[in-house]
Scaffold this active site. Sequence first.
Site, short mmCIF file in Angstrom:
data_model
loop_
_atom_site.label_atom_id
_atom_site.label_comp_id
_atom_site.label_asym_id
_atom_site.label_seq_id
_atom_site.Cartn_x
_atom_site.Cartn_y
_atom_site.Cartn_z
N SER A 124 0.79 -1.18 -0.11
CA SER A 124 0.12 -0.15 0.09
C SER A 124 0.84 1.20 -0.04
CB SER A 124 -0.84 -0.14 1.30
OG SER A 124 -0.19 -0.02 2.27
N LYS B 74 -6.57 3.89 8.54
CA LYS B 74 -5.69 4.61 7.55
C LYS B 74 -6.12 6.04 7.93
CE LYS B 74 -3.68 1.23 4.94
NZ LYS B 74 -3.26 0.63 3.40
#
Length: 780
Positions: A678, A721
């Site tokens: 990611s 996140k």
Amino acid sequence: MSDIAETTLPALPVKNSVLFPYLLIPISVGRPASLAAVEAALASEDKTIAIFTQRSALVEEPKPDDLYPVGTAGIIKRMVRSDEGMSILVQGFQRIERLGVVLEQPYLNVRVRVLAEPQDTDTEVEALQRAVGDLANRMITLVQPQVQAGLNQIFSEVKKPLHQVYLLGSLLSLDLEKEIALLSASTQREALQLIHGYLTHEVQVLELRNQIASQAQTEISRQQREHMLRQQLRAIQSELGEQSPEQADVAELRKRMEEAHLPELVAKEVDKELLRLERMSSSAPDYQITRAYVELTLELPWDKTTEDALDLVHAREILDEDHFDLDEVKDRIIEHLAVMKLNPQAKGPILCFVGPPGVGKTSVGQSIARALGRRFERMSLGGLHDEAELRGHRRTYVGAMPGRIIRAIRQAGVKNPLLMLDEVDKLGRDFRGDPAAALMEILDPAQNFEFRDNYLDLPFDLSSVFFITTANSLDTIPRPLLDRMELLRLAGYSDEEKLAIAKRYLIPRRLSEAGVSAEQLTIPDATVAHLIRRYTREAGVRELERLIGQIARKAATRIAQGKSDPMTVTRAELADLLGPERFFAEKARHELAPGVAVGLAWTEAGGDVLYVEAALLPEGKDLTLTGQLGEVMQESAKAAKSYVWSRAQSLAISKEAIRNSGVHIHVPAGATPKDGPSAGITLVTALASLYADCPARSDTAMTGEITLSGLVLPVGGIKEKVLAAHRAGIRRIILPADNRQDLSKLPEHVKSDMQFIFVEHIEEALAAAIPRLAEALQGA
């Protein structure tokens, strides 16, 4: 020889024995030098030989210095030859002292001096002799009866003190050093004192040995007597028509078996065990083992259940009362209640709560049990290595016991409790088996209706048990086990949610535990918000609750000291109560240097903000990566550099700068391992910013996987996140377009406070993150 002060004699070294005057000892002779010495003695008129003891039995060819200086002159009374050498019988008659060596080969020939027999006689010697005699008689009475008469006769014939000393020295099992000390004693007083000490010790040892033997014999006699009396008691009870204690015990167990309504197979097995008990004595080793097994079988709830509370509205009220948010979990429980209401025979669900520490995974299990009206049992699986802990041990082993699952069912008292298996991701595995493999049967609805514990060895139905497991991460859970569970993710909380949880749950609970009322201590919202931002950095609320508890204890101390006026905790007072602030906003990152980009990462503790830093290395060639990056993240860095190089012209980047310079990429903190795809979009942004010498926006964070062709692929952990970025004060997020649907899981106040930019291609992300590159990309 007694009239000669000095003479020369062949010497025979012996191991581990001492020849005393007036006594005979057999000696086996096999060494060449020793055989030669014996032959020389036999060739002499009086067959006299000097016997000296070796200091060490390990020496095979002893020198004069390897022998004790004091020995005994002896006469060879008998000799028998054999293939191995010869055996001789030697009688000692005089103590001697070695003066020197005349000959060493072919045998040891020494010059000796005769030591006169001590003649000191006085009152003390007489007293010592009598004391030694008393001890000797005491010792003789303590030894085995068959040797007492012989010892008494031998000892009564010896009158001289030294003769008694030497005789006792040979009878006692003395160390070599003690025997040499007796032989070397220069006076009768010294010899008597030595043997008196040795005898005293020997008598004490013999008395203790006899005491131990007597106790053991008494215990054996007592057991035999009890067994005999028990047999007589049984006979008397049988004549009177009364039951024995064992029969009464078995009758009580049979009565309980009839009341337990056992399944046919179980009842048959219990009946067989009860028949075994009837034929056993209660003192038999297997009696208690069999009885414990029968008691466990009778105590298990084979047909006992609790009735589920199927009022959906009431269940929702209980769940909302105990926990804030967690709507996905609450909806799943309501769905299960609805299914149970329509189909009472439905099997219990198997849920797995996955999330960072402190978000309420364990406590929500208790709340679910309360909402369903079920018994609650919890067991921690963290660090469990032995499969038998879950399945139980076979009854053939000493100390065998059922596994944790059966013990939990027994403790709950019903066959449909809510059973929480905590920390399933921290199961161990070693030579004792794999507990995760055992869990597969326990958590499989197609198998657990006939679960067999190794100890119980009877099928028990676990299909109606409501299983809930908890985990911080799925990485360590085997895939076959994971497939048997329904995953429910509990993400971290936003600052606003933490504030609401603190007001509704944490502050009242901690004040109550500290014995402080809400009127005595007030913690305003602004203070709690400051606590959340500057004293904690977590996805859950565990550390926040700990800090509130610390404040409550400070207030309790103040009240206990007599200061009863109400206390309101302000932000300024937190430093005095809790110490200096622990976390700060990164002021140095408000303006990023070229080569720095803000990324987002998922961790077991929730989400986190990562700053990816890149630096040019003039005249370097290679790509250097630091910060404990895993293999996947290292490959993402290489793909990012290759993409920037391939698109250098459209990004207005000089290929010469890339070709003639190396680059170093670092991802703090260096002590924390990092991995995953990611960070790809963040790595591209950092490299493009570095090569173009254009800083990226400091208020923008990003996450997404990249391909060499420039596509941005979706990633996981979006909620965690985004919440991490929100906690860090970042309000602009670049996300893969395919992650748009993940925003539905975010709290509304977070979504309204953030700007989301969805991209399908890397160039869209670069244009949003690096303003000066946007014009170059539009022109290309």
